[in-house]
Design a protein around this motif. Structure first.
Motif, PDB file in Angstrom:
ATOM      1  N   ASP A  32      29.105  75.644  42.889  1.00  0.00           N
ATOM      2  CA  ASP A  32      30.456  75.130  43.131  1.00  0.00           C
ATOM      3  C   ASP A  32      30.445  73.634  43.425  1.00  0.00           C
ATOM      4  O   ASP A  32      31.257  72.884  42.890  1.00  0.00           O
ATOM      5  CB  ASP A  32      31.091  75.896  44.296  1.00  0.00           C
ATOM      6  CG  ASP A  32      32.525  75.500  44.519  1.00  0.00           C
ATOM      7  OD1 ASP A  32      33.276  75.395  43.536  1.00  0.00           O
ATOM      8  OD2 ASP A  32      32.902  75.283  45.694  1.00  0.00           O
ATOM      9  N   GLU A  33      29.517  73.195  44.262  1.00  0.00           N
ATOM     10  CA  GLU A  33      29.455  71.776  44.651  1.00  0.00           C
ATOM     11  C   GLU A  33      29.032  70.876  43.492  1.00  0.00           C
ATOM     12  O   GLU A  33      29.457  69.734  43.407  1.00  0.00           O
ATOM     13  CB  GLU A  33      28.495  71.575  45.825  1.00  0.00           C
ATOM     14  CG  GLU A  33      28.979  72.150  47.134  1.00  0.00           C
ATOM     15  CD  GLU A  33      30.213  71.434  47.670  1.00  0.00           C
ATOM     16  OE1 GLU A  33      30.323  70.205  47.495  1.00  0.00           O
ATOM     17  OE2 GLU A  33      31.071  72.120  48.257  1.00  0.00           O
ATOM     18  N   PHE A  34      28.180  71.372  42.615  1.00  0.00           N
ATOM     19  CA  PHE A  34      27.682  70.562  41.510  1.00  0.00           C
ATOM     20  C   PHE A  34      28.561  70.650  40.261  1.00  0.00           C
ATOM     21  O   PHE A  34      28.212  70.084  39.232  1.00  0.00           O
ATOM     22  CB  PHE A  34      26.235  70.937  41.162  1.00  0.00           C
ATOM     23  CG  PHE A  34      25.231  70.169  41.949  1.00  0.00           C
ATOM     24  CD1 PHE A  34      24.628  69.043  41.418  1.00  0.00           C
ATOM     25  CD2 PHE A  34      24.897  70.537  43.233  1.00  0.00           C
ATOM     26  CE1 PHE A  34      23.715  68.313  42.143  1.00  0.00           C
ATOM     27  CE2 PHE A  34      23.986  69.819  43.977  1.00  0.00           C
ATOM     28  CZ  PHE A  34      23.396  68.700  43.427  1.00  0.00           C
ATOM     29  N   SER A  35      29.679  71.333  40.339  1.00  0.00           N
ATOM     30  CA  SER A  35      30.536  71.460  39.162  1.00  0.00           C
ATOM     31  C   SER A  35      31.096  70.111  38.708  1.00  0.00           C
ATOM     32  O   SER A  35      31.351  69.913  37.527  1.00  0.00           O
ATOM     33  CB  SER A  35      31.674  72.443  39.431  1.00  0.00           C
ATOM     34  OG  SER A  35      32.490  71.962  40.481  1.00  0.00           O
ATOM     35  N   LEU A  36      31.254  69.166  39.632  1.00  0.00           N
ATOM     36  CA  LEU A  36      31.736  67.829  39.260  1.00  0.00           C
ATOM     37  C   LEU A  36      30.589  66.867  38.978  1.00  0.00           C
ATOM     38  O   LEU A  36      30.725  65.974  38.160  1.00  0.00           O
ATOM     39  CB  LEU A  36      32.614  67.260  40.376  1.00  0.00           C
ATOM     40  CG  LEU A  36      33.916  68.006  40.647  1.00  0.00           C
ATOM     41  CD1 LEU A  36      34.639  67.403  41.843  1.00  0.00           C
ATOM     42  CD2 LEU A  36      34.811  67.985  39.427  1.00  0.00           C
ATOM     43  N   THR A  37      29.481  67.047  39.661  1.00  0.00           N
ATOM     44  CA  THR A  37      28.353  66.115  39.528  1.00  0.00           C
ATOM     45  C   THR A  37      27.554  66.361  38.263  1.00  0.00           C
ATOM     46  O   THR A  37      27.321  65.453  37.482  1.00  0.00           O
ATOM     47  CB  THR A  37      27.414  66.243  40.750  1.00  0.00           C
ATOM     48  OG1 THR A  37      28.187  66.131  41.928  1.00  0.00           O
ATOM     49  CG2 THR A  37      26.356  65.177  40.729  1.00  0.00           C
ATOM     50  N   SER A  38      27.109  67.609  38.079  1.00  0.00           N
ATOM     51  CA  SER A  38      26.274  67.944  36.938  1.00  0.00           C
ATOM     52  C   SER A  38      26.641  69.332  36.426  1.00  0.00           C
ATOM     53  O   SER A  38      26.375  70.340  37.085  1.00  0.00           O
ATOM     54  CB  SER A  38      24.794  67.910  37.345  1.00  0.00           C
ATOM     55  OG  SER A  38      23.995  68.457  36.331  1.00  0.00           O
ATOM     56  N   LYS A  39      27.235  69.366  35.253  1.00  0.00           N
ATOM     57  CA  LYS A  39      27.643  70.643  34.659  1.00  0.00           C
ATOM     58  C   LYS A  39      26.433  71.523  34.356  1.00  0.00           C
ATOM     59  O   LYS A  39      26.499  72.742  34.493  1.00  0.00           O
ATOM     60  CB  LYS A  39      28.434  70.411  33.372  1.00  0.00           C
ATOM     61  CG  LYS A  39      29.739  69.700  33.577  1.00  0.00           C
ATOM     62  CD  LYS A  39      30.772  70.627  34.136  1.00  0.00           C
ATOM     63  CE  LYS A  39      32.122  69.930  34.170  1.00  0.00           C
ATOM     64  NZ  LYS A  39      33.050  70.609  35.036  1.00  0.00           N
ATOM     65  N   VAL A  40      25.331  70.904  33.945  1.00  0.00           N
ATOM     66  CA  VAL A  40      24.142  71.677  33.575  1.00  0.00           C
ATOM     67  C   VAL A  40      23.596  72.426  34.793  1.00  0.00           C
ATOM     68  O   VAL A  40      23.349  73.630  34.734  1.00  0.00           O
ATOM     69  CB  VAL A  40      23.064  70.747  32.966  1.00  0.00           C
ATOM     70  CG1 VAL A  40      21.770  71.497  32.740  1.00  0.00           C
ATOM     71  CG2 VAL A  40      23.553  70.141  31.673  1.00  0.00           C
ATOM     72  N   VAL A  41      23.411  71.715  35.899  1.00  0.00           N
ATOM     73  CA  VAL A  41      22.890  72.342  37.115  1.00  0.00           C
ATOM     74  C   VAL A  41      23.875  73.386  37.630  1.00  0.00           C
ATOM     75  O   VAL A  41      23.473  74.490  38.022  1.00  0.00           O
ATOM     76  CB  VAL A  41      22.586  71.275  38.187  1.00  0.00           C
ATOM     77  CG1 VAL A  41      22.205  71.912  39.502  1.00  0.00           C
ATOM     78  CG2 VAL A  41      21.476  70.347  37.711  1.00  0.00           C
ATOM     79  N   GLU A  65      19.224  65.638  32.431  1.00  0.00           N
ATOM     80  CA  GLU A  65      20.196  65.879  33.494  1.00  0.00           C
ATOM     81  C   GLU A  65      19.638  66.839  34.537  1.00  0.00           C
ATOM     82  O   GLU A  65      19.825  66.635  35.733  1.00  0.00           O
ATOM     83  CB  GLU A  65      21.500  66.419  32.908  1.00  0.00           C
ATOM     84  CG  GLU A  65      22.603  66.521  33.925  1.00  0.00           C
ATOM     85  CD  GLU A  65      23.934  66.902  33.313  1.00  0.00           C
ATOM     86  OE1 GLU A  65      24.779  67.409  34.068  1.00  0.00           O
ATOM     87  OE2 GLU A  65      24.140  66.687  32.107  1.00  0.00           O
ATOM     88  N   MET A  66      18.925  67.854  34.067  1.00  0.00           N
ATOM     89  CA  MET A  66      18.327  68.813  34.999  1.00  0.00           C
ATOM     90  C   MET A  66      17.279  68.113  35.866  1.00  0.00           C
ATOM     91  O   MET A  66      17.223  68.326  37.074  1.00  0.00           O
ATOM     92  CB  MET A  66      17.710  69.983  34.232  1.00  0.00           C
ATOM     93  CG  MET A  66      17.149  71.069  35.116  1.00  0.00           C
ATOM     94  SD  MET A  66      18.371  71.892  36.141  1.00  0.00           S
ATOM     95  CE  MET A  66      18.893  73.177  35.060  1.00  0.00           C
ATOM     96  N   MET A  67      16.472  67.267  35.257  1.00  0.00           N
ATOM     97  CA  MET A  67      15.439  66.555  36.008  1.00  0.00           C
ATOM     98  C   MET A  67      16.067  65.601  37.023  1.00  0.00           C
ATOM     99  O   MET A  67      15.548  65.429  38.124  1.00  0.00           O
ATOM    100  CB  MET A  67      14.531  65.781  35.053  1.00  0.00           C
ATOM    101  CG  MET A  67      13.345  65.130  35.721  1.00  0.00           C
ATOM    102  SD  MET A  67      12.265  64.286  34.557  1.00  0.00           S
ATOM    103  CE  MET A  67      11.504  65.680  33.748  1.00  0.00           C
ATOM    104  N   LYS A  68      17.189  65.012  36.659  1.00  0.00           N
ATOM    105  CA  LYS A  68      17.839  64.046  37.540  1.00  0.00           C
ATOM    106  C   LYS A  68      18.495  64.705  38.752  1.00  0.00           C
ATOM    107  O   LYS A  68      18.398  64.199  39.871  1.00  0.00           O
ATOM    108  CB  LYS A  68      18.885  63.265  36.740  1.00  0.00           C
ATOM    109  CG  LYS A  68      19.593  62.200  37.526  1.00  0.00           C
ATOM    110  CD  LYS A  68      20.573  61.449  36.654  1.00  0.00           C
ATOM    111  CE  LYS A  68      21.316  60.384  37.439  1.00  0.00           C
ATOM    112  NZ  LYS A  68      22.301  59.698  36.603  1.00  0.00           N
ATOM    113  N   PHE A  69      19.164  65.826  38.550  1.00  0.00           N
ATOM    114  CA  PHE A  69      19.964  66.416  39.617  1.00  0.00           C
ATOM    115  C   PHE A  69      19.327  67.619  40.316  1.00  0.00           C
ATOM    116  O   PHE A  69      19.848  68.077  41.327  1.00  0.00           O
ATOM    117  CB  PHE A  69      21.347  66.822  39.074  1.00  0.00           C
ATOM    118  CG  PHE A  69      22.205  65.654  38.728  1.00  0.00           C
ATOM    119  CD1 PHE A  69      22.773  64.879  39.709  1.00  0.00           C
ATOM    120  CD2 PHE A  69      22.439  65.323  37.407  1.00  0.00           C
ATOM    121  CE1 PHE A  69      23.572  63.794  39.392  1.00  0.00           C
ATOM    122  CE2 PHE A  69      23.237  64.244  37.073  1.00  0.00           C
ATOM    123  CZ  PHE A  69      23.804  63.476  38.068  1.00  0.00           C
TER     124      PHE A  69
END
Length: 173
Positions: free
Chosen positions: A55-64, A24-28
């Motif tokens: 804040d912006e990535f809270s919905l897209t990727s929790k890990v990032v 997930e980290m590599m993807k986002f």
């Protein structure tokens, strides 16, 4: 065997969690760094940009989102930028993230423009992401060969050979 599995289950589970986090980290990560670059170029400070990305990535990727939020909290709690970036790389075994942290540490030490450095880094990250996607798309045809041979070829063979088999069976009667 059951005792061994019960003993090793937490290790297997933890490795699976680590692998999914790394994927997930590599993807986002390229998108997150791109957004960070845009925020810095728009005039936000680096700390505020980290908070905005989290804040912006809270919905897209929790890990990032969690990692950037944790980085921002480390900086706000009084930890130096260098130590916070080093802690980020210690938590995540990602080469792109390590080079990102090294870039930020170097820009901080030398006093160079972070927005220009981030812009160049974003270009290289986009190129890497594009190459990774192209590599995966090239591997798709190789991975599809076996299912095609096992499932499609017999069906096509039956469809093509059915009229001939029907005539042969008619001649035997």
């Amino acid at each position: 065997l059951i005792l061994y599995l019960a003993f090793k289950w937490p290790e297997f589970h933890l490795k699976r969690i680590i692998k999914t986090r790394q994927k997930e980290m590599m993807k986002f990560l390229p998108d997150a760094i791109d957004l960070l670059s845009i925020c810095v170029q728009a005039g936000l400070g680096l700390d505020a940009a980290f908070a905005k990305v989290a804040d912006e990535f809270s919905l897209t990727s929790k890990v990032v989102a969690n990692e950037f939020s944790r980085l921002n909290k480390d900086i706000l709690s009084g930890l130096s930028h260098q130590d916070a970036f080093k802690n980020l790389t210690l938590r995540n075994d990602n080469p792109d993230l390590k080079s990102f942290a090294a870039l930020l540490i170097q820009s901080d030490k030398l006093g160079t423009s972070i927005s220009q450095s981030l812009d160049v880094f974003c270009d290289s990250m986009r190129t890497k992401k594009k190459q990774r996607i192209e590599e995966l798309s090239q591997q798709a045809s190789t991975k599809m060969t076996l299912p095609m041979v096992l499932f499609m070829l017999p069906a096509i063979f039956l469809i093509i050979m059915y009229p001939a088999i029907q005539k042969i069976m008619a001649n035997f009667h």
